[in-house]
Design a protein around this motif. Structure first.
Motif, PDB file in Angstrom:
ATOM      1  N   TYR A  35     -49.304   1.976   7.918  1.00  0.00           N
ATOM      2  CA  TYR A  35     -47.901   1.762   8.266  1.00  0.00           C
ATOM      3  C   TYR A  35     -47.056   1.936   7.006  1.00  0.00           C
ATOM      4  CZ  TYR A  35     -50.191  -0.418  12.234  1.00  0.00           C
ATOM      5  OH  TYR A  35     -50.990  -0.649  13.332  1.00  0.00           O
ATOM      6  N   CYS A  36     -46.303   3.049   6.940  1.00  0.00           N
ATOM      7  CA  CYS A  36     -45.496   3.360   5.757  1.00  0.00           C
ATOM      8  C   CYS A  36     -44.025   3.460   6.136  1.00  0.00           C
ATOM      9  CB  CYS A  36     -45.905   4.702   5.161  1.00  0.00           C
ATOM     10  SG  CYS A  36     -47.555   4.736   4.530  1.00  0.00           S
ATOM     11  N   ASP A  37     -43.162   3.213   5.147  1.00  0.00           N
ATOM     12  CA  ASP A  37     -41.742   3.452   5.375  1.00  0.00           C
ATOM     13  C   ASP A  37     -41.472   4.952   5.315  1.00  0.00           C
ATOM     14  OD1 ASP A  37     -42.267   3.582   2.696  1.00  0.00           O
ATOM     15  OD2 ASP A  37     -40.591   2.353   2.067  1.00  0.00           O
ATOM     16  N   ARG A  45     -40.506   2.416  -5.791  1.00  0.00           N
ATOM     17  CA  ARG A  45     -40.630   1.556  -4.615  1.00  0.00           C
ATOM     18  C   ARG A  45     -41.388   2.318  -3.527  1.00  0.00           C
ATOM     19  NH1 ARG A  45     -35.558   1.348  -3.110  1.00  0.00           N
ATOM     20  NH2 ARG A  45     -35.853   2.763  -1.362  1.00  0.00           N
ATOM     21  N   TRP A  46     -42.373   1.646  -2.917  1.00  0.00           N
ATOM     22  CA  TRP A  46     -43.122   2.225  -1.807  1.00  0.00           C
ATOM     23  C   TRP A  46     -43.703   1.078  -1.002  1.00  0.00           C
ATOM     24  CZ3 TRP A  46     -48.720   3.196  -1.145  1.00  0.00           C
ATOM     25  CH2 TRP A  46     -48.982   4.006  -0.062  1.00  0.00           C
ATOM     26  N   ASN A  47     -43.282   0.972   0.240  1.00  0.00           N
ATOM     27  CA  ASN A  47     -43.755  -0.090   1.120  1.00  0.00           C
ATOM     28  C   ASN A  47     -44.731   0.491   2.122  1.00  0.00           C
ATOM     29  OD1 ASN A  47     -42.063  -2.075  -0.035  1.00  0.00           O
ATOM     30  ND2 ASN A  47     -40.350  -1.273   1.138  1.00  0.00           N
ATOM     31  N   CYS A  48     -45.940  -0.017   2.090  1.00  0.00           N
ATOM     32  CA  CYS A  48     -46.969   0.491   2.989  1.00  0.00           C
ATOM     33  C   CYS A  48     -48.004  -0.604   3.220  1.00  0.00           C
ATOM     34  CB  CYS A  48     -47.621   1.722   2.379  1.00  0.00           C
ATOM     35  SG  CYS A  48     -48.760   2.540   3.488  1.00  0.00           S
ATOM     36  N   ASN A  49     -48.582  -0.603   4.406  1.00  0.00           N
ATOM     37  CA  ASN A  49     -49.651  -1.535   4.761  1.00  0.00           C
ATOM     38  C   ASN A  49     -50.764  -0.763   5.430  1.00  0.00           C
ATOM     39  OD1 ASN A  49     -48.381  -4.046   3.983  1.00  0.00           O
ATOM     40  ND2 ASN A  49     -46.995  -3.689   5.689  1.00  0.00           N
ATOM     41  N   PRO A  58     -51.460  -5.178   2.135  1.00  0.00           N
ATOM     42  CA  PRO A  58     -50.335  -4.429   1.550  1.00  0.00           C
ATOM     43  C   PRO A  58     -50.826  -3.436   0.489  1.00  0.00           C
ATOM     44  CG  PRO A  58     -50.427  -6.619   0.627  1.00  0.00           C
ATOM     45  CD  PRO A  58     -51.492  -6.557   1.680  1.00  0.00           C
ATOM     46  N   SER A  60     -49.504  -0.848  -2.756  1.00  0.00           N
ATOM     47  CA  SER A  60     -48.424  -0.764  -3.740  1.00  0.00           C
ATOM     48  C   SER A  60     -48.507   0.582  -4.450  1.00  0.00           C
ATOM     49  CB  SER A  60     -48.538  -1.904  -4.748  1.00  0.00           C
ATOM     50  OG  SER A  60     -49.673  -1.718  -5.562  1.00  0.00           O
TER      51      SER A  60
END
Length: 118
Positions: A35-37, A45-49, A58, A60
């Protein structure tokens, strides 16, 4: 290719939950959801799970290899492609080169166009 302007080596780490997947036979059995933005220009910045075995972990920037990165001090890496083509961070950060035409030359061109077309 150096995106952030630094030449020092950056340490990239595997997650604890995925470290034991170190052969092709194990990776073929690996099941997970990522699940990524949406792609953006930010290099910091990088938001991913990643969801494995109904557990959300999470990710990074320590787990992200950007396009153009060079591997050193390691022989190989198993990974997943997240962004491709024009959605990569390097493509989003690329800009058209600045014009090398001086202001005087621009003004002269406008004057010449008006002389020839009117």
């Amino acid at each position: 290719m150096n995106l952030d302007g630094e030449t020092n080596l950056k340490e990239k780490l595997a997650l604890e939950c995925t470290k034991h997947y170190n052969s092709e036979s194990l990776i073929t059995k690996f099941k997970a959801s990522l699940y990524c933005d949406k792609p953006d220009m930010s290099l910091v910045r990088w938001n991913c799970n990643i969801k494995t075995n109904n557990t959300l972990h999470p990710l990074s920037l320590n787990q992200l290899l950007l396009r153009g990165c060079v591997l050193r001090n390691t022989d190989f890496v198993y990974g997943v492609v997240v962004y491709t083509g024009h959605e990569t961070k390097i493509m989003l950060n690329s800009k058209s080169p600045p014009s090398k035409v001086s202001n005087v030359l621009r003004k002269m061109n406008k004057i010449l166009y008006s002389v020839f077309f009117f």
